[in-house]
Design an enzyme around this catalytic site. Structure first.
Site, PDB file in Angstrom:
ATOM      1  N   ASP A  27      -8.053   6.362 -13.608  1.00 15.49           N
ATOM      2  CA  ASP A  27      -7.169   7.251 -12.725  1.00 15.49           C
ATOM      3  C   ASP A  27      -7.618   8.634 -13.155  1.00 15.49           C
ATOM      4  O   ASP A  27      -7.384   8.965 -14.236  1.00 15.49           O
ATOM      5  CB  ASP A  27      -5.793   6.972 -12.722  1.00 15.49           C
ATOM      6  CG  ASP A  27      -5.131   7.651 -11.388  1.00 15.49           C
ATOM      7  OD1 ASP A  27      -5.071   8.900 -11.215  1.00 15.49           O
ATOM      8  OD2 ASP A  27      -4.559   6.742 -10.747  1.00 15.49           O
ATOM      9  N   ASN A  43       1.239  -1.767  -5.862  1.00 15.42           N
ATOM     10  CA  ASN A  43       2.336  -1.234  -4.859  1.00 15.42           C
ATOM     11  C   ASN A  43       1.895  -1.670  -3.488  1.00 15.42           C
ATOM     12  O   ASN A  43       0.622  -1.874  -3.231  1.00 15.42           O
ATOM     13  CB  ASN A  43       2.123   0.360  -4.815  1.00 15.42           C
ATOM     14  CG  ASN A  43       2.325   1.242  -6.041  1.00 15.42           C
ATOM     15  OD1 ASN A  43       3.502   0.862  -6.603  1.00 15.42           O
ATOM     16  ND2 ASN A  43       1.736   2.161  -6.739  1.00 15.42           N
ATOM     17  N   HIS A  45      -5.057  -2.624  -5.152  1.00 18.87           N
ATOM     18  CA  HIS A  45      -5.308  -2.231  -6.376  1.00 18.87           C
ATOM     19  C   HIS A  45      -4.262  -2.638  -7.309  1.00 18.87           C
ATOM     20  O   HIS A  45      -3.293  -2.408  -7.033  1.00 18.87           O
ATOM     21  CB  HIS A  45      -6.069  -0.759  -6.430  1.00 18.87           C
ATOM     22  CG  HIS A  45      -5.030   0.116  -5.973  1.00 18.87           C
ATOM     23  ND1 HIS A  45      -4.551   0.522  -4.663  1.00 18.87           N
ATOM     24  CD2 HIS A  45      -4.376   1.321  -6.833  1.00 18.87           C
ATOM     25  CE1 HIS A  45      -3.928   1.254  -4.416  1.00 18.87           C
ATOM     26  NE2 HIS A  45      -3.590   1.795  -5.707  1.00 18.87           N
TER      27      HIS A  45
END
Length: 145
Positions: A61, A118, A131
């Site tokens: 990330d 999420n 993801h």
């Protein structure tokens, strides 16, 4: 290319923070932002790749929320976990297996790590492409958010 009227919206993985709840329904439904992960998979957008096989791509990330923050993304476009089908069962297991393997490779197994998926606006989903977040390298609090 992100349309001009959406550039102020952003996402933690691309330096811009998207809140799907603020997007007009047509944008969310058309999966405009899902092309960001597809572009990373297709190498149209650079990323620091942590792992790749024929089914998934994992990358760091760019705005990590922990010392280790890696995303594991299926190459098959699936908007979210709630939209998976029985045919996706093996892929879902593979996502988790790859995530735990990467956590081990990153030295997170002894102390622990968190996996997060999420789902939908209330679940914190900001890109409608399934993801798994791998977070570790620091103590995690509960509840998460």
């Amino acid at each position: 290319m992100v349309p001009r009227h959406m550039r102020s919206i952003s996402h933690d993985n691309f330096g811009i923070a998207i809140d799907p709840a603020t997007l007009p329904p047509v944008y969310y439904d058309l999966k405009i932002m899902s092309t960001l992960f597809t572009k990373i998979i297709n190498r149209e957008i650079p990323a620091r790749i942590a792992f790749e096989d024929d089914r998934v791509l994992a990358f760091h990330d760019i705005q990590p929320q922990a010392p280790v923050h890696i995303l594991v993304v299926p190459k098959k476009e699936i908007a979210r976990v709630a939209e998976t089908a029985p045919a996706d069962e093996n892929l879902l297991g593979h996502l988790i297996f790859v995530a735990q393997s990467l956590a081990k490779d990153q030295g997170l197994h002894p102390a622990g790590f968190r996996l997060v998926i999420n789902n939908g606006p209330n679940g914190g989903e900001s890109v409608p492409h399934l993801h798994v977040h791998i977070l570790g390298g620091r103590p995690m609090s509960w509840p998460p958010g």
